[in-house]
Motif scaffolding. Structure first.
Motif, short mmCIF file in Angstrom:
data_model
loop_
_atom_site.label_atom_id
_atom_site.label_comp_id
_atom_site.label_asym_id
_atom_site.label_seq_id
_atom_site.Cartn_x
_atom_site.Cartn_y
_atom_site.Cartn_z
N UNK A 17 9.40 -0.29 -24.01
CA UNK A 17 10.14 -1.39 -23.20
C UNK A 17 9.85 -1.07 -21.98
N UNK A 18 9.54 -1.89 -20.79
CA UNK A 18 9.62 -1.75 -19.53
C UNK A 18 10.70 -2.59 -18.88
N UNK A 19 11.75 -2.23 -18.54
CA UNK A 19 12.80 -3.02 -17.85
C UNK A 19 12.73 -3.35 -16.36
N UNK A 20 11.49 -2.67 -15.67
CA UNK A 20 11.08 -3.01 -14.40
C UNK A 20 9.69 -2.37 -14.11
N UNK A 21 9.11 -2.96 -13.01
CA UNK A 21 7.76 -2.48 -12.66
C UNK A 21 7.74 -0.97 -12.46
N UNK A 22 8.62 -0.21 -11.89
CA UNK A 22 8.54 1.28 -11.74
C UNK A 22 8.61 1.99 -13.02
N UNK A 23 9.39 1.52 -13.93
CA UNK A 23 9.04 2.29 -15.30
C UNK A 23 7.75 2.02 -15.89
N UNK A 24 7.15 0.75 -15.91
CA UNK A 24 6.08 0.49 -16.29
C UNK A 24 4.70 1.44 -15.83
N UNK A 25 5.10 1.30 -14.29
CA UNK A 25 3.94 2.20 -13.59
C UNK A 25 3.99 3.76 -14.05
N UNK A 26 5.34 4.29 -14.20
CA UNK A 26 5.48 5.76 -14.62
C UNK A 26 4.99 5.83 -16.10
N UNK A 27 5.07 4.88 -16.93
CA UNK A 27 4.49 5.10 -18.27
C UNK A 27 3.48 5.02 -18.28
N UNK A 28 2.88 4.23 -17.55
CA UNK A 28 1.39 3.98 -17.39
C UNK A 28 0.60 5.21 -16.82
N UNK A 79 0.76 -1.10 0.03
CA UNK A 79 -0.05 -0.18 -0.04
C UNK A 79 0.88 1.22 0.00
N UNK A 80 1.95 1.12 0.80
CA UNK A 80 2.95 2.46 0.88
C UNK A 80 3.41 2.59 -0.67
N UNK A 81 4.01 1.44 -1.18
CA UNK A 81 4.64 1.65 -2.33
C UNK A 81 3.80 1.97 -3.39
N UNK A 82 2.32 1.49 -3.53
CA UNK A 82 1.36 1.86 -4.67
C UNK A 82 1.21 3.32 -4.44
N UNK A 83 1.09 3.60 -3.04
CA UNK A 83 0.43 5.03 -2.99
C UNK A 83 1.42 6.32 -3.31
N UNK A 84 2.89 5.76 -3.37
CA UNK A 84 3.94 6.69 -3.98
C UNK A 84 3.59 6.71 -5.43
N UNK A 85 3.28 5.52 -5.93
CA UNK A 85 3.01 5.49 -7.47
C UNK A 85 1.53 6.05 -7.79
N UNK A 86 0.70 6.66 -6.72
CA UNK A 86 -0.33 7.15 -7.08
C UNK A 86 -1.60 6.37 -7.40
N UNK A 87 -1.52 4.91 -7.02
CA UNK A 87 -2.26 3.85 -7.07
C UNK A 87 -2.71 3.31 -5.66
N UNK A 88 -4.00 2.87 -5.74
CA UNK A 88 -4.40 2.01 -4.57
C UNK A 88 -3.92 0.52 -4.83
N UNK A 89 -3.93 -0.38 -3.54
CA UNK A 89 -3.70 -1.65 -3.75
C UNK A 89 -4.69 -2.11 -4.83
#
Length: 86
Positions: free
Chosen positions: A72-83, A21-31
């Motif tokens: 390309x998405x080398x990691x989940x952080x990049x995927x979420x940023x592009x999403x 929840x803390x991680x996804x909150x930083x990414x602007x997402x709920x669980x």
């Protein structure tokens, strides 16, 4: 692809849930939104959207580079940023 939504109940370790929840909150997402992203990607790719290994470090999931129409998405952080960028 709009349709009827349903409730899904899952069980997980309380500490992992809090960390997620803390991680996804930083990414602007709920669980719930993050779980939906995961499931949609799994359905789109016809399997898990990352490489599953029996590596020595069990606390790290190493994301495999994936390519789709957005790049390309080398990691989940990049995927979420592009999403989030749309």
């Amino acid at each position: 692809m709009a349709g009827t939504t349903v409730n899904v109940s899952i069980r997980m370790d309380a500490e992992i849930k809090t960390e997620a929840e803390e991680l996804f909150s930083e990414l602007g997402l709920s669980l719930g939104a993050a779980v939906n992203v995961f499931v949609r990607q799994a359905v789109r790719q016809g399997g898990l959207p990352f490489k599953v290994t029996l590596g020595k470090k069990k606390d790290k999931v190493q994301a495999e580079t994936r390519t789709d129409e957005r790049g390309e998405y080398p990691d989940l952080e990049t995927f979420f940023a592009k999403l989030d960028a749309g």
